[in-house]
Design an enzyme around this catalytic site. Sequence first.
Site, short mmCIF file in Angstrom:
data_model
loop_
_atom_site.label_atom_id
_atom_site.label_comp_id
_atom_site.label_asym_id
_atom_site.label_seq_id
_atom_site.Cartn_x
_atom_site.Cartn_y
_atom_site.Cartn_z
N ASP A 287 0.95 -1.09 -0.10
CA ASP A 287 -0.10 0.00 -0.06
C ASP A 287 0.95 1.50 -0.03
OD1 ASP A 287 -1.04 -2.23 1.30
OD2 ASP A 287 -2.98 -1.04 1.51
N HIS B 154 -3.07 -4.28 3.23
CA HIS B 154 -4.33 -3.70 4.11
C HIS B 154 -3.62 -3.46 5.49
CE1 HIS B 154 -7.93 -2.14 5.82
NE2 HIS B 154 -8.06 -3.34 6.62
N ASN C 51 -10.30 -1.42 0.50
CA ASN C 51 -11.69 -0.69 1.20
C ASN C 51 -11.66 0.71 1.04
OD1 ASN C 51 -9.31 -1.09 2.93
ND2 ASN C 51 -10.63 0.12 4.55
N HIS C 52 -10.63 1.64 0.59
CA HIS C 52 -10.75 2.96 0.24
C HIS C 52 -10.91 3.23 -1.02
CE1 HIS C 52 -9.72 4.30 4.47
NE2 HIS C 52 -8.63 3.24 4.41
N GLU D 272 -4.52 2.22 -2.95
CA GLU D 272 -5.56 2.47 -2.29
C GLU D 272 -5.56 3.62 -1.46
OE1 GLU D 272 -8.11 0.55 0.31
OE2 GLU D 272 -6.65 0.49 1.80
N HIS E 47 -0.58 -3.10 6.40
CA HIS E 47 0.39 -2.12 6.35
C HIS E 47 1.73 -2.48 6.90
CE1 HIS E 47 -2.04 1.70 5.12
NE2 HIS E 47 -2.33 0.57 4.37
#
Length: 273
Positions: A8, A178, A67-68, A39, A180
């Site tokens: 990410d 997700h 999810n973002h 994202e 991180h």
Amino acid sequence: MRLLFLGDVVGRAGRNAVVERLPSLRERWRLDFVAINGENAAGGYGITEAICDDLLNAGADAVTLGNHTWDQRETLVFIERQPRLIRPVNYPPGTPGRGANLIDTPSGRRVLVINVMGRLFMDALDDPFAAVDRELDACPLGQVADAVIVDIHAEATSEKEAMGYHIDGRASLVVGTHTHAPTADHRVLPGGTAYMTDAGMCADYDTVIGMQKEESLRRFLQKTPGPRMEPGLGEATLSGVAVEIDDRSGLATRVAALRLGPHLEESWPRFWD
């Protein structure tokens, strides 16, 4: 074939690190394909068209989401005209964009990229296992696709590991995003699929999962509303996973963690140097 997946990208620090370092890494390691999770690229919340273009121009072949995905409203529009921006495949039918795409490499090989979101402790979406099965059945490894990358954007380690074993032998790489935080469990599963529970983030690690420490700490200590959390501004570390795959089978032969930058012990695919 040589594949690189970067975790990410969080905010400007993460974007700058990718734009500055990816071109030389692609040349140095003679990479065939690069995928990046983007994202959190727009200030930690979603992605814009300009940022997506910057990542692609820096050397990414595909950008995955999570999810973002819809935090920036413009994504609802430009995702339709950007085939290399891939949102979770298990969104309901009719959702803009695509959850998988078969992308041609400069060398003429074809890489299927699938983005899927988990359901444990996440928004309730369609069954991620069935959704991935459908894409793999439609574009099987070794027949239609020369390589397959699956980004499972999920909170639970168990769900990510289950996905890895569920499609072992049918994908080149299953990598989690997700949380991180890069995990140390990169390996080749028994069926030949490279696996890593979480690729980590391309971000300032002197933070709380990429966000400035002060507001994150205040929220935990005081439990009261506050200002919007902002990404860290310090020098970013690139985190991800590197995979070498067999050109005939499309399955992994070697896998290594990538961590380049401050705060974490550096690691890179030494078998490519």
